[in-house]
Design a protein around this motif. Structure first.
Motif, short mmCIF file in Angstrom:
data_model
loop_
_atom_site.label_atom_id
_atom_site.label_comp_id
_atom_site.label_asym_id
_atom_site.label_seq_id
_atom_site.Cartn_x
_atom_site.Cartn_y
_atom_site.Cartn_z
N LEU A 117 0.84 -1.20 0.00
CA LEU A 117 0.00 0.00 0.00
C LEU A 117 0.87 1.25 0.00
N ALA A 118 1.94 1.26 0.79
CA ALA A 118 2.82 2.42 0.83
C ALA A 118 3.45 2.68 -0.53
N ALA A 119 3.92 1.63 -1.20
CA ALA A 119 4.51 1.80 -2.52
C ALA A 119 3.49 2.32 -3.53
N ASP A 120 2.26 1.80 -3.45
CA ASP A 120 1.20 2.29 -4.34
C ASP A 120 0.90 3.76 -4.06
N ALA A 121 0.90 4.15 -2.79
CA ALA A 121 0.64 5.55 -2.43
C ALA A 121 1.76 6.45 -2.94
N ALA A 122 3.00 6.02 -2.77
CA ALA A 122 4.13 6.83 -3.26
C ALA A 122 4.11 6.94 -4.77
N ARG A 172 3.84 -1.01 -12.35
CA ARG A 172 2.92 -0.65 -11.26
C ARG A 172 3.48 0.49 -10.42
N TRP A 173 4.81 0.55 -10.30
CA TRP A 173 5.44 1.56 -9.44
C TRP A 173 6.39 2.46 -10.22
N SER A 174 6.16 2.59 -11.51
CA SER A 174 7.11 3.31 -12.35
C SER A 174 7.17 4.81 -12.06
N SER A 175 6.15 5.36 -11.39
CA SER A 175 6.13 6.79 -11.09
C SER A 175 6.64 7.11 -9.69
N VAL A 176 7.13 6.12 -8.96
CA VAL A 176 7.67 6.38 -7.62
C VAL A 176 8.99 7.14 -7.75
N SER A 177 9.02 8.34 -7.23
CA SER A 177 10.25 9.14 -7.29
C SER A 177 11.03 9.10 -5.98
#
Length: 264
Positions: A99-104, A203-208
């Motif tokens: 959930l944290a990774a999805d939120a980030a 799925r997490w490609s926009s996590v900066s």
């Protein structure tokens, strides 16, 4: 007790402790501020961060507006992020790490992140979870059979039968039964990551946010492989093993690594 109001009107209860940069803790399945590792971990981190503990929707003192969706849980974190001043660090454990990774991925205000043991199954180091697993759990809960839902879940994650029998005799079993209706929420957050196949990095490609993904040195191979896989799927991540640890969080063992990375 302070609360925030999520985008769908749900009241989310939280509390803060400590001093320093804001840090939000995200619990895994069937945990909340007063039932699980969050409070002990917050106590270990409070000398470095202003730690925000919250009850995920459907747990503790938070509301549970229906229908539930993963996006609404991210909205809850967006409301907490705003309450924290619009910028914060993020820690998530187990399904809370997912959930944290999805939120980030959606909320750039989470500027740095530490994650512990996302419970994926990414290879053949343990049997894949059948596609019927989540619907079966939902059906048990819909029929009011929370005990069977809990036993099915605990057997799946490797808790021995005799241990489950002992758990049923403890006061905590009643608390777990009260939280069982939220178990499908975490299973849906995991999505298709339990099929024994590699993660989809898009799925997490926009996590900066720079991210530390951790596992325990005594955890099962499949869980350690999952942590390593997530570190490879995130754009800016590193992987670290905490010696001697398992999926059961020991705050004193985990807090130093969190502090070192987030405060870097």
């Amino acid at each position: 007790m302070p609360t925030v109001t999520s985008a769908d009107g749900t009241t989310i209860a939280y509390e803060t402790t400590g001093r320093g940069p804001a840090l939000v803790l995200v619990d895994g399945s069937m945990c909340h501020r007063d039932f699980g590792p969050a409070r002990a971990l917050a106590a270990q981190l409070a000398d470095t961060f202003t730690v925000h503990l919250y009850d995920r929707r459907g747990r503790g003192a938070s509301g549970n507006t229906q229908p539930w969706t993963p996006e609404r849980e991210i909205d809850d974190l967006a409301a907490l992020l705003e309450a924290a001043g619009g910028e914060a660090f993020l820690f998530g454990a187990s399904s809370g790490a997912v959930l944290a990774a999805d939120a980030a991925n959606r909320l750039p205000g989470f500027t740095r992140m530490a994650l512990y043991e996302p419970p994926f199954i990414v290879d053949n180091s343990r049997p894949a979870r059948p596609d019927t697993f989540t619907p079966d759990i939902e059906a048990m809960i819909a029929q009011g059979d929370e005990s069977t839902a809990l036993k099915t879940f605990f057997r799946d994650v490797g808790v021995p039968g005799p241990v489950i029998t002992i758990m049923k005799l403890t006061p905590n079993w009643k608390k777990l039964k009260g939280l069982a209706p939220t178990l499908p929420y975490d299973l849906h957050i995991l999505g298709d990551t339990s099929r024994g196949t590699p993660l989809d990095p898009t799925r997490w490609s926009s996590v900066s946010a720079p991210t530390l993904v951790m596992d325990g040195g005594k955890s099962p191979a499949y869980m350690r492989n999952a942590a390593r896989a997530l570190s490879e799927a995130l754009p800016k991540a590193e992987y670290r093993t905490i010696p001697g640890q398992t999926h059961i969080i020991k705050a004193a063992a985990l807090a130093p690594a969190i502090k070192e990375f987030l405060a870097a």
